[in-house]
Design a protein around this motif. Structure first.
Motif, short mmCIF file in Angstrom:
data_model
loop_
_atom_site.label_atom_id
_atom_site.label_comp_id
_atom_site.label_asym_id
_atom_site.label_seq_id
_atom_site.Cartn_x
_atom_site.Cartn_y
_atom_site.Cartn_z
N SER A 214 -5.65 6.13 -7.92
CA SER A 214 -6.19 4.92 -7.27
C SER A 214 -5.38 3.69 -7.67
O SER A 214 -5.09 2.81 -6.84
CB SER A 214 -7.67 4.74 -7.64
OG SER A 214 -7.82 4.55 -9.03
N ALA B 61 -2.08 3.87 -5.85
CA ALA B 61 -2.24 3.49 -4.44
C ALA B 61 -2.38 1.97 -4.29
O ALA B 61 -1.81 1.37 -3.37
CB ALA B 61 -3.46 4.19 -3.85
N ALA B 62 -3.11 1.34 -5.21
CA ALA B 62 -3.30 -0.11 -5.15
C ALA B 62 -1.97 -0.84 -5.34
O ALA B 62 -1.68 -1.83 -4.65
CB ALA B 62 -4.30 -0.55 -6.22
N LYS C 120 0.18 -0.33 -2.23
CA LYS C 120 -0.31 -1.17 -1.14
C LYS C 120 0.14 -2.62 -1.32
O LYS C 120 0.60 -3.27 -0.37
CB LYS C 120 -1.85 -1.09 -1.09
CG LYS C 120 -2.48 -1.88 0.04
CD LYS C 120 -4.00 -1.73 0.02
CE LYS C 120 -4.66 -2.54 1.13
NZ LYS C 120 -6.14 -2.41 1.08
N GLY C 121 0.03 -3.12 -2.54
CA GLY C 121 0.48 -4.49 -2.82
C GLY C 121 1.97 -4.66 -2.60
O GLY C 121 2.42 -5.67 -2.06
N LEU D 286 3.92 -2.92 -0.59
CA LEU D 286 4.23 -2.86 0.85
C LEU D 286 3.88 -4.16 1.55
O LEU D 286 4.56 -4.59 2.49
CB LEU D 286 3.48 -1.69 1.50
CG LEU D 286 4.03 -0.29 1.19
CD1 LEU D 286 3.11 0.78 1.76
CD2 LEU D 286 5.44 -0.12 1.74
N LYS D 287 2.81 -4.80 1.11
CA LYS D 287 2.45 -6.09 1.71
C LYS D 287 3.52 -7.15 1.45
O LYS D 287 3.81 -7.98 2.30
CB LYS D 287 1.11 -6.58 1.14
CG LYS D 287 -0.10 -5.90 1.74
CD LYS D 287 -1.38 -6.50 1.17
CE LYS D 287 -2.62 -5.87 1.81
NZ LYS D 287 -3.87 -6.44 1.25
N PHE E 123 7.63 -4.75 3.20
CA PHE E 123 7.25 -3.47 3.80
C PHE E 123 8.43 -2.51 3.95
O PHE E 123 8.34 -1.34 3.60
CB PHE E 123 6.61 -3.71 5.18
CG PHE E 123 6.18 -2.44 5.87
CD1 PHE E 123 5.00 -1.82 5.49
CD2 PHE E 123 6.96 -1.87 6.87
CE1 PHE E 123 4.59 -0.65 6.12
CE2 PHE E 123 6.56 -0.71 7.49
CZ PHE E 123 5.37 -0.09 7.11
N HIS F 244 0.81 -6.36 -9.04
CA HIS F 244 -0.23 -5.83 -8.14
C HIS F 244 -1.26 -4.96 -8.84
O HIS F 244 -2.14 -4.42 -8.17
CB HIS F 244 0.43 -5.02 -7.02
CG HIS F 244 1.42 -5.79 -6.21
ND1 HIS F 244 1.08 -6.90 -5.49
CD2 HIS F 244 2.76 -5.62 -6.04
CE1 HIS F 244 2.17 -7.39 -4.89
NE2 HIS F 244 3.19 -6.64 -5.22
#
Length: 819
Positions: free
Chosen positions: A329, A332-333, A336-337, A339-340, A343, A359
Motif C-alpha cells: 500500500s 502504491a501511494a 501514485k504520487g 506519476l502525478k 507521468f 510522497h
C-alpha cells in the motif's frame, strides 16, 4: 543439420561441435591463429568471472559497501569481454550482432531511460547510480544491454557451460560461507574477519533469492552430469555429487534464514520447481537420462516441508539483522504520487528516495521505523513507475512479457530436442522474476538475475534451433566500410579505455573514503583521505558531506578543550569549512533530502561560533520539510531553533512570540505522529516556558507513556511536578526520582533534584543525605562544583533553603541528565 549435444560438468573437457553457426565461428577463429583464439578466450573468461564473482566478490574497503563493489567488478569484466569481442571482430574482418525478438523493446527501454536521465532531478546519479548501489543508473542499463548482445552474439553451449559451472562453484562457496558465518565459526584469519561480512551477497533477502533460483538450475545440471565427456563414471559421480551437495546446502541455508523469505518467495521457488516437473514428467523436455527424475520431486517435497515447518527452526548462533520492505500500500501511494508529478518519464532513474520522501503518506509515521528512508522500491514496477515513469514501465513490462512468451514457446515446441539447460535456466529466471515483483532487490541480485535471464534466452534460442539472423558489420565488403569499421573500433577502444580509467578512479576514491570512515575518530589523516576521494571523484555529494562532518567533529573536539587551550579561531575555521562543504554537497544534489538535512544540522551546530547560522538552519529545515512534508522530526528541529532564539531574546514580547512559534511547531510534530514521544517532550518544555505547567505535565506524561525507558522524560516530569507543587505533586515527583535511581543509582541529576525536593518538603536530613551522595559522585578535581554543593549542604544545616535553585530549575529543563 542435426545439432549435437554435450553437457556441463564442472571442469570437464567439452565435446566438439554444436550448431553450424558455432562450427563456422570456431573455424574462422582458428583461421586467424592464436590471437583470435585468445580473444575468444577473453570473452569466455570475462563472462565467466562475472558469473563467478558477482555473488562472491568483496573487499570490505569501499565506503559504499558490497553492492557498489560488485557493480564495479561487473563493469570491469564486461569491459574486458568487450575488448575481446571488438578485437576478434577486427581480426576476422566483421562484427556480427545477432538480431532477436527483444531488440525493439530493449531499444525503446534504453531510449526512455536516456530521456528520463536528461530530465532527472539529479542527472549525475541517474547516469551513474545512487550512492551505495549504482545498479539503477543509466550506465548499468547500457552495460546490461551490451552484455545481452555480447552473450547472444557469441553464444555457444560450450561457453554457457563454463558460465553455469562458474555460477555453481560460486553458489557452493557463498552458501558454505554464510552457513559457517551464521554458526559463528571463525574460518578466516582475524585481520580478514574484521573486513569480511557475514553475508557476501549483500542483504539476506537477496541471498535467499539467489539460492532459491539456483535450485532448479542445479537440478538441470545434475540431469546433464550423467552425459559428461568420455563417459568417465568417476567424474560423472563426482560432478553429480558436487551439485547435490550444493542443492542440500541451499536447502539448509533456506532453513536457517527462513525469516528472510516472504510468502511470495516460497511461491516463487515452488513455481520454478513445479514448472521444471511439468516439463519433465509430461516429456515436453526429454533428458537423455531419466534416472534423475526423482530429484525435482524430492526438491518439491523438501520446499513444501520447509515452508510448513521452517519457522519453528532457529539454529543460527549469531544475531541476524532485521531487513525491512515497504508494504504494497505504501509502494502504491508513492508510485501514485510520483506519476502525478511526472507521468511519462518520472523523477529520473535512481531517484526513488526523492519520491519516497516527498510522497510517503502520513500513516507511515505510525510504525516504529518511521525515520527510515527507502532508496529502492518494493518490486520493479513499484520502483519504476515514479522513477522512469509510465513510458519506461511500459517498455519494461513489454520486455518481460516478450521474454516469457518467447521462452515458453520455444521450450514447448520440438519435443524431440534435449532442452534441459534451457528448462533449468528458464525455471531459475521464473523464480527471479516473481521475487523481483514482490521484493526490494539490491544491485547484485538484480544484475545477476538479468544476466541469467540473458543466458536463458540465448540458450532457449540455441537449443531450439531458432533461425539465426545477424547484423553484419564487415571490413571485407569495401574500403569505405572497412574505414568506417576501423574508426568505430577506435572509438570503442577509446571509450573502453576511458571507462577503465574512470572506474579505477571511482573505486580508489571510495577506498579512500572507506579508510577514513574506519578510523575510530576524525583527525587530520581522515580529512586528508576524504580530500583525496573528492579529488578523484568530485561528483559524489556524499564525500563532501563526509568531509564536512569530519570538520564539524574537529571543531567540537577543539571546543571541548579547556578555556586556556581552546583555539576559537581554529573552531571558526573548521566550522566554516564544514559549512562550505555542506553547501557544495547540497548544490550537487539540490533535491536530496539527506544533503539538505545535513546542511541544516551543520548550520545549527555552528551557531555559537559563526554568526547568522540559526536563520540559515531554519531555512534549510524548511526546505527539508518541503522535500519530506510528513517527517515530524523537522517540525521538532524548527521548534528547537525558535526556542533557542527565544532564550537569547531580550525583548519579553518577542521572546513570547518566539516561544509561541516554537510551541506551534511541536504541536505540528505530534499531529504528524500522534505517538511521537520526542515531540510531546519538547511541547511540554514550550508549555513550561510559557508558564503553563499543567499542559507541561500533561505532555510529559504523554512522552513518558510512549517511551517508558527514557530517563530524561521521567526526570523532567518529576522536576515540573516539583515546580507546580500542588496536592500530591511532590510525592509523585519523589516516586519518579526513586524509579530513576532504581534503574541507575548513580544518576546524579535525579539525586540532586531529589535533594531539592526534600528541601521543599522540609525534610532536611534527607536533603542533606542526597546532597552528600551528589558530592561523592563529583570528581575531586572538579573543585568549583564540589564547593557549590558543600555550600548548599551548609545552607540546609543553617536553616537557609536553596529556594532560588528550585525556582530557576527551568533554566536547565532541556538538559539531558548525565548517565
Amino acid at each position: 543439420m542435426e545439432e549435437k549435444k554435450f553437457s556441463f560438468v564442472p571442469g570437464a573437457r567439452f565435446q566438439k561441435s554444436a550448431s553450424a553457426a558455432e562450427t563456422k565461428d570456431v573455424d574462422e577463429t582458428r583461421n586467424f591463429g592464436i590471437t583470435a583464439r585468445f580473444c575468444d578466450w577473453l570473452i569466455t573468461i570475462g563472462l565467466g568471472m562475472i558469473f563467478l564473482g558477482i555473488p562472491l566478490f568483496f573487499t570490505g574497503l569501499a565506503a559504499q559497501g558490497i553492492a557498489f563493489e560488485k557493480q564495479v567488478y561487473f563493469y570491469f569484466w564486461l569491459l574486458l569481454a568487450m575488448i575481446g569481442w571488438a578485437t576478434k571482430s577486427v581480426l576476422v574482418g566483421e562484427m556480427k550482432i545477432r538480431k532477436t525478438p527483444l531488440d525493439i523493446p530493449i531499444a525503446g527501454f534504453i531510449a526512455v531511460y536516456v530521456v528520463s536521465t536528461i530530465l532527472s532531478i539529479d542527472r549525475w546519479h541517474s547516469f551513474w547510480g545512487f550512492f551505495g548501489d549504482p545498479s539503477r543508473g543509466l550506465i548499468n542499463v547500457i552495460a546490461l544491454a551490451v552484455a545481452y548482445y555480447l552473450i547472444v552474439s557469441n553464444f555457444t553451449l560450450q561457453r554457457a557451460k563454463w558460465l553455469l559451472g562458474a555460477l555453481a562453484v560460486s553458489n557452493f562457496i557463498v552458501s558454505a560461507w554464510v552457513v559457517l558465518a551464521v554458526f559463528g565459526v571463525k574460518f578466516l584469519p582475524q585481520a580478514l574477519m574484521a573486513l569480511a561480512p557475514v553475508n557476501v551477497f549483500g542483504s539476506f533477502s537477496a541471498l535467499m533469492v539467489f539460492v532459491s533460483l539456483m535450485i532448479p538450475l542445479l537440478i538441470a545440471m545434475v540431469f546433464k552430469a550423467g552425459e559428461s565427456a568420455g563417459g568417465n563414471k568417476i567424474f560423472q559421480i563426482a560432478s553429480a555429487g558436487f551439485l547435490l551437495v550444493t542443492i542440500a546446502l541451499n536447502f539448509f541455508l533456506m532453513t536457517v534464514l527462513y525469516s528472510y523469505i516472504l510468502f511470495e518467495g516460497w511461491i516463487a521457488i515452488l513455481a520454478g520447481i513445479v514448472l521444471f516437473l511439468v516439463f519433465i514428467l509430461s516429456r515436453i523436455v526429454q533428458p537423455k537420462i531419466y534416472s534423475w527424475s526423482w530429484l525435482p520431486i524430492a526438491a518439491f517435497v523438501v520446499v513444501m516441508a520447509l515452508f510448513m515447518v521452517g519457522r519453528g527452526i532457529n539454529v543460527a548462533k549469531i544475531n541476524l539483522p532485521v531487513e525491512v520492505n515497504l508494504n504494497y500500500s505504501m509502494t502504491a501511494a508513492i508510485a501514485k504520487g510520483g506519476l502525478k508529478e511526472n507521468f511519462f518519464f518520472g523523477s529520473g532513474p535512481a531517484t526513488y528516495v526523492y519520491n519516497f520522501s516527498l510522497h510517503r503518506p502520513q500513516n507511515f509515521n505510525d510504525n516504529a521505523l518511521y525515520n527510515l528512508r527507502f532508496f529502492q522500491g518494493t518490486g520493479v514496477i513499484g520502483e519504476s513507475l515514479p522513477t522512469i515513469g509510465a513510458a519506461g514501465t511500459f517498455f519494461l513490462i513489454l520486455l518481460l512479457l516478450l521474454f516469457i512468451s518467447i521462452a515458453g514457446y520455444f521450450l514447448a515446441r520440438d519435443k524431440e530436442k534435449d532442452k534441459v539447460y534451457s528448462l533449468g535456466l528458464v525455471c531459475a529466471v521464473v523464480v527471479f522474476l516473481i521475487n523481483s515483483f514482490v521484493l526490494r532487490l539490491e544491485g547484485p541480485i538484480l544484475t545477476l538475475g538479468t544476466l541469467l535471464s540473458i543466458v536463458a534466452f540465448a540458450a532457449v534460442l540455441r537449443e531450439s534451433s531458432a533461425q539465426e539472423k545477424y547484423l553484419e558489420l564487415s571490413l571485407k565488403s569495401s574500403p569505405k566500410y572497412a574505414l568506417a569499421f576501423a574508426f568505430v573500433f577506435m572509438v570503442i577502444s577509446a571509450v573502453v579505455i576511458f571507462f577503465f580509467v574512470f572506474l579505477g578512479k571511482v573505486y580508489v576514491a571510495d577506498m579512500y573514503s572507506g579508510s577514513a570512515l574506519r578510523q575510530s575518530q576524525a583527525n587530520d589523516d581522515s580529512v586528508r583521505k576524504v580530500i583525496k576521494a573528492i579529488d578523484l571523484n568530485n561528483r559524489e555529494s556524499r564525500y563532501f558531506n563526509q568531509l564536512a562532518q569530519n570538520y564539524l567533529i574537529l571543531a567540537n573536539n577543539e571546543a571541548l578543550k579547556g578555556e586556556k587551550e581552546r583555539n576559537a579561531s581554529l573552531i571558526s575555521s573548521h566550522l566554516n569549512n564544514a559549512i562550505s562543504l555542506s553547501v557544495k554537497s547540497r548544490d550537487i544534489m539540490k533535491k536530496d533530502i539527506g544533503a539538505v538535512e545535513s546542511l541544516a544540522q551543520v548550520y545549527e551546530n555552528s551557531a555559537l561560533y559563526v554568526p547568522n547560522t540559526l536563520s540559515l538552519a531554519e531555512e534549510q529545515y524548511n526546505r527539508a520539510r518541503e522535500l519530506e512534508p510528513h517527517n515530524p522530526l523537522f517540525f521538532v528541529k524548527l521548534g528547537q531553533l525558535k526556542a533557542t532564539i527565544a532564550v537569547v531574546e531580550k525583548d519579553e514580547n518577542k521572546k513570547k512570540e518566539f516561544l509561541q512559534e516554537s510551541k506551534a511547531y511541536f504541536e505540528k510534530a505530534v499531529e504528524k505522529k500522534n505517538n511521537f514521544a520526542l515531540g510531546y517532550f519538547h511541547l511540554a518544555l514550550a508549555n513550561e516556558a510559557l508558564g503553563d505547567k499543567d499542559k507541561a505535565i500533561e505532555n510529559l506524561n504523554a512522552a513518558l507513556m510512549h517511551d517508558r525507558q527514557n530517563i530524561n522524560y521521567a526526570f523532567n516530569l518529576g522536576r515540573v511536578y516539583t515546580l507546580r507543587g500542588q496536592s500530591d505533586d511532590l510525592k509523585t515527583a519523589e516516586f519518579l526520582y526513586k524509579k530513576i535511581l532504581e534503574a541507575n543509582e548513580k544518576e546524579i541529576n535525579a539525586i540532586f533534584y531529589l535533594g531539592l525536593l526534600y528541601e521543599k518538603m522540609n525534610e532536611k536530613d534527607k536533603a542533606i543525605g542526597e546532597y552528600e551522595r551528589v558530592l561523592n559522585l563529583i570528581p575531586a578535581e572538579n573543585k568549583e562544583t564540589r564547593e557549590q554543593v558543600e555550600k548548599m549542604i551548609e545552607n540546609v544545616r543553617q536553616g537557609v533553603l536553596n529556594v532560588n535553585i528550585i525556582e530557576n530549575a527551568g533554566d536547565v529543563n532541556s538538559n539531558q541528565p548525565s548517565r
